[in-house]
Write a protein that holds these residues in place. Structure first.
Motif, PDB file in Angstrom:
ATOM      1  N   LYS A  32       0.824  14.964  -4.048  1.00 18.27           N
ATOM      2  CA  LYS A  32       1.339  15.371  -5.367  1.00 18.27           C
ATOM      3  C   LYS A  32       1.280  16.878  -5.549  1.00 18.27           C
ATOM      4  N   THR A  33       0.293  17.542  -4.942  1.00 18.72           N
ATOM      5  CA  THR A  33       0.221  19.001  -5.037  1.00 18.72           C
ATOM      6  C   THR A  33       1.325  19.649  -4.202  1.00 18.72           C
ATOM      7  N   LEU A  40      -3.773  31.848 -19.995  1.00 21.72           N
ATOM      8  CA  LEU A  40      -4.117  33.060 -19.253  1.00 21.72           C
ATOM      9  C   LEU A  40      -3.180  33.230 -18.068  1.00 21.72           C
ATOM     10  N   PRO A  41      -2.818  34.443 -17.742  1.00 26.13           N
ATOM     11  CA  PRO A  41      -1.878  34.679 -16.633  1.00 26.13           C
ATOM     12  C   PRO A  41      -2.577  34.620 -15.272  1.00 26.13           C
ATOM     13  N   ILE A  42      -3.019  33.440 -14.870  1.00 28.43           N
ATOM     14  CA  ILE A  42      -3.652  33.306 -13.556  1.00 28.43           C
ATOM     15  C   ILE A  42      -2.764  32.439 -12.684  1.00 28.43           C
ATOM     16  N   PRO A  43      -2.755  32.686 -11.381  1.00 27.68           N
ATOM     17  CA  PRO A  43      -1.884  31.907 -10.509  1.00 27.68           C
ATOM     18  C   PRO A  43      -2.320  30.450 -10.436  1.00 27.68           C
ATOM     19  N   GLY A  44      -1.350  29.552 -10.469  1.00 31.28           N
ATOM     20  CA  GLY A  44      -1.650  28.134 -10.303  1.00 31.28           C
ATOM     21  C   GLY A  44      -2.265  27.479 -11.513  1.00 31.28           C
ATOM     22  N   GLY A  45      -2.247  28.128 -12.674  1.00 30.05           N
ATOM     23  CA  GLY A  45      -2.881  27.545 -13.858  1.00 30.05           C
ATOM     24  C   GLY A  45      -2.198  26.256 -14.295  1.00 30.05           C
ATOM     25  N   ARG A  46      -2.969  25.217 -14.445  1.00 22.94           N
ATOM     26  CA  ARG A  46      -2.447  23.919 -14.869  1.00 22.94           C
ATOM     27  C   ARG A  46      -3.399  23.329 -15.890  1.00 22.94           C
ATOM     28  N   TRP A  47      -2.893  22.418 -16.691  1.00 20.93           N
ATOM     29  CA  TRP A  47      -3.753  21.701 -17.630  1.00 20.93           C
ATOM     30  C   TRP A  47      -4.505  20.582 -16.928  1.00 20.93           C
ATOM     31  N   GLY A  48      -3.994  20.088 -15.812  1.00 22.37           N
ATOM     32  CA  GLY A  48      -4.741  19.111 -15.026  1.00 22.37           C
ATOM     33  C   GLY A  48      -4.354  17.664 -15.218  1.00 22.37           C
ATOM     34  N   ARG A  57       0.834  -1.197   0.000  1.00 19.30           N
ATOM     35  CA  ARG A  57       0.000   0.000   0.000  1.00 19.30           C
ATOM     36  C   ARG A  57       0.871   1.250   0.000  1.00 19.30           C
ATOM     37  N   VAL A  58       1.879   1.285   0.856  1.00 22.74           N
ATOM     38  CA  VAL A  58       2.776   2.440   0.932  1.00 22.74           C
ATOM     39  C   VAL A  58       3.531   2.614  -0.382  1.00 22.74           C
ATOM     40  N   THR A  59       3.969   1.514  -0.971  1.00 24.94           N
ATOM     41  CA  THR A  59       4.671   1.572  -2.254  1.00 24.94           C
ATOM     42  C   THR A  59       3.767   2.132  -3.335  1.00 24.94           C
ATOM     43  N   THR A  60       2.518   1.681  -3.382  1.00 23.50           N
ATOM     44  CA  THR A  60       1.567   2.163  -4.387  1.00 23.50           C
ATOM     45  C   THR A  60       1.286   3.648  -4.190  1.00 23.50           C
ATOM     46  N   LEU A  61       1.035   4.053  -2.950  1.00 21.34           N
ATOM     47  CA  LEU A  61       0.797   5.473  -2.663  1.00 21.34           C
ATOM     48  C   LEU A  61       2.001   6.320  -3.071  1.00 21.34           C
ATOM     49  N   SER A  62       3.178   5.873  -2.706  1.00 22.67           N
ATOM     50  CA  SER A  62       4.404   6.613  -3.033  1.00 22.67           C
ATOM     51  C   SER A  62       4.590   6.729  -4.533  1.00 22.67           C
ATOM     52  N   MET A  63       4.317   5.630  -5.250  1.00 24.44           N
ATOM     53  CA  MET A  63       4.460   5.633  -6.705  1.00 24.44           C
ATOM     54  C   MET A  63       3.485   6.625  -7.339  1.00 24.44           C
ATOM     55  N   LEU A  64       2.228   6.623  -6.895  1.00 31.50           N
ATOM     56  CA  LEU A  64       1.246   7.534  -7.467  1.00 31.50           C
ATOM     57  C   LEU A  64       1.544   8.990  -7.120  1.00 31.50           C
ATOM     58  N   ILE A  65       2.002   9.250  -5.909  1.00 30.56           N
ATOM     59  CA  ILE A  65       2.387  10.619  -5.538  1.00 30.56           C
ATOM     60  C   ILE A  65       3.582  11.074  -6.375  1.00 30.56           C
ATOM     61  N   ALA A  66       4.546  10.183  -6.583  1.00 30.60           N
ATOM     62  CA  ALA A  66       5.720  10.535  -7.401  1.00 30.60           C
ATOM     63  C   ALA A  66       5.321  10.828  -8.843  1.00 30.60           C
ATOM     64  N   ILE A  67       4.470   9.986  -9.421  1.00 23.20           N
ATOM     65  CA  ILE A  67       4.017  10.213 -10.801  1.00 23.20           C
ATOM     66  C   ILE A  67       3.254  11.524 -10.895  1.00 23.20           C
ATOM     67  N   GLY A  68       2.348  11.758  -9.931  1.00 26.93           N
ATOM     68  CA  GLY A  68       1.592  13.010  -9.927  1.00 26.93           C
ATOM     69  C   GLY A  68       2.488  14.218  -9.780  1.00 26.93           C
ATOM     70  N   SER A  69       3.515  14.110  -8.954  1.00 23.86           N
ATOM     71  CA  SER A  69       4.449  15.224  -8.751  1.00 23.86           C
ATOM     72  C   SER A  69       5.229  15.530 -10.013  1.00 23.86           C
ATOM     73  N   VAL A  70       5.667  14.494 -10.720  1.00 27.79           N
ATOM     74  CA  VAL A  70       6.401  14.691 -11.974  1.00 27.79           C
ATOM     75  C   VAL A  70       5.487  15.331 -13.022  1.00 27.79           C
ATOM     76  N   LEU A  71       4.250  14.835 -13.115  1.00 26.80           N
ATOM     77  CA  LEU A  71       3.303  15.434 -14.060  1.00 26.80           C
ATOM     78  C   LEU A  71       3.037  16.899 -13.712  1.00 26.80           C
ATOM     79  N   TYR A  72       2.906  17.195 -12.426  1.00 31.79           N
ATOM     80  CA  TYR A  72       2.695  18.569 -11.961  1.00 31.79           C
ATOM     81  C   TYR A  72       3.868  19.442 -12.401  1.00 31.79           C
ATOM     82  N   LEU A  73       5.075  18.934 -12.217  1.00 34.06           N
ATOM     83  CA  LEU A  73       6.272  19.679 -12.610  1.00 34.06           C
ATOM     84  C   LEU A  73       6.298  19.907 -14.120  1.00 34.06           C
ATOM     85  N   LEU A  74       5.998  18.870 -14.897  1.00 31.58           N
ATOM     86  CA  LEU A  74       5.981  19.009 -16.357  1.00 31.58           C
ATOM     87  C   LEU A  74       4.901  19.989 -16.806  1.00 31.58           C
TER      88      LEU A  74
END
Length: 169
Positions: free
Chosen positions: A63-64, A30-38, A5-22
């Protein structure tokens, strides 16, 4: 099974974090704060398949938080917008997934609309201190809907190929 469970959670948080960074490298129209494609919310959609609420919320917040830390937006209004939107939409999507009346696309579309509305509400009260920013909601809803459909399709394919046994104890 706790290690899995911890491994799965960590993997999904890591993937989400990388996607967030990309996503932060993609220019937002638009120049709004925090704008993301999602697309980082794809990990939330993947997590809905049988995962307990506390784990879905942990992925959403994790991930956020990590994504904001990596992009240098941790102490900004965009971070508060992201945390508020992600945790609210994750909660709503989790509840919808439990009703078994909504498919992945429906859950993803509702999640995107709740996320965007929550972020605009936070922006209107804390950043611009005016509700006039709400005029952006239809525009953000359109972008969020496109992203939501793509997220749901990718999640469907991943779940179909690997089965939902990845996070079942």
């Amino acid at each position: 099974m706790e290690a899995r469970r911890v491994t799965t959670l960590s993997m999904l948080i890591a993937i989400g974090s990388v996607l967030y960074l990309l996503e932060s490298l993609i220019p937002f129209p638009l120049p709004i704060p925090g704008g993301r494609w999602g697309f980082s919310n794809l990990v939330l959609i993947l997590a809905l398949s049988g995962m307990p609420f506390k784990d879905v919320l942990a992925i959403s917040i994790g991930k956020t938080f990590i994504g904001s830390l990596l992009t240098g937006r941790l102490a900004t209004p965009g971070f508060l917008m992201g945390i508020s939107g992600a945790s609210t939409s994750a909660s709503v999507m989790w509840l919808l997934s439990r009703t078994e009346k909504f498919g992945l696309i429906g859950i993803s579309l509702v999640g995107a609309s709740v996320n965007n509305f929550t972020q605009l509400l936070v922006a209107s009260t804390l950043v611009v201190k005016s509700f006039e920013i709400v005029f952006l909601y239809p525009y953000m809803l359109l972008l969020g809907s496109i992203s939501a459909v793509i997220n749901a399709y990718i999640a469907f394919e991943v779940i179909r190929r690997i089965g939902d046994t990845l996070w079942q104890d």
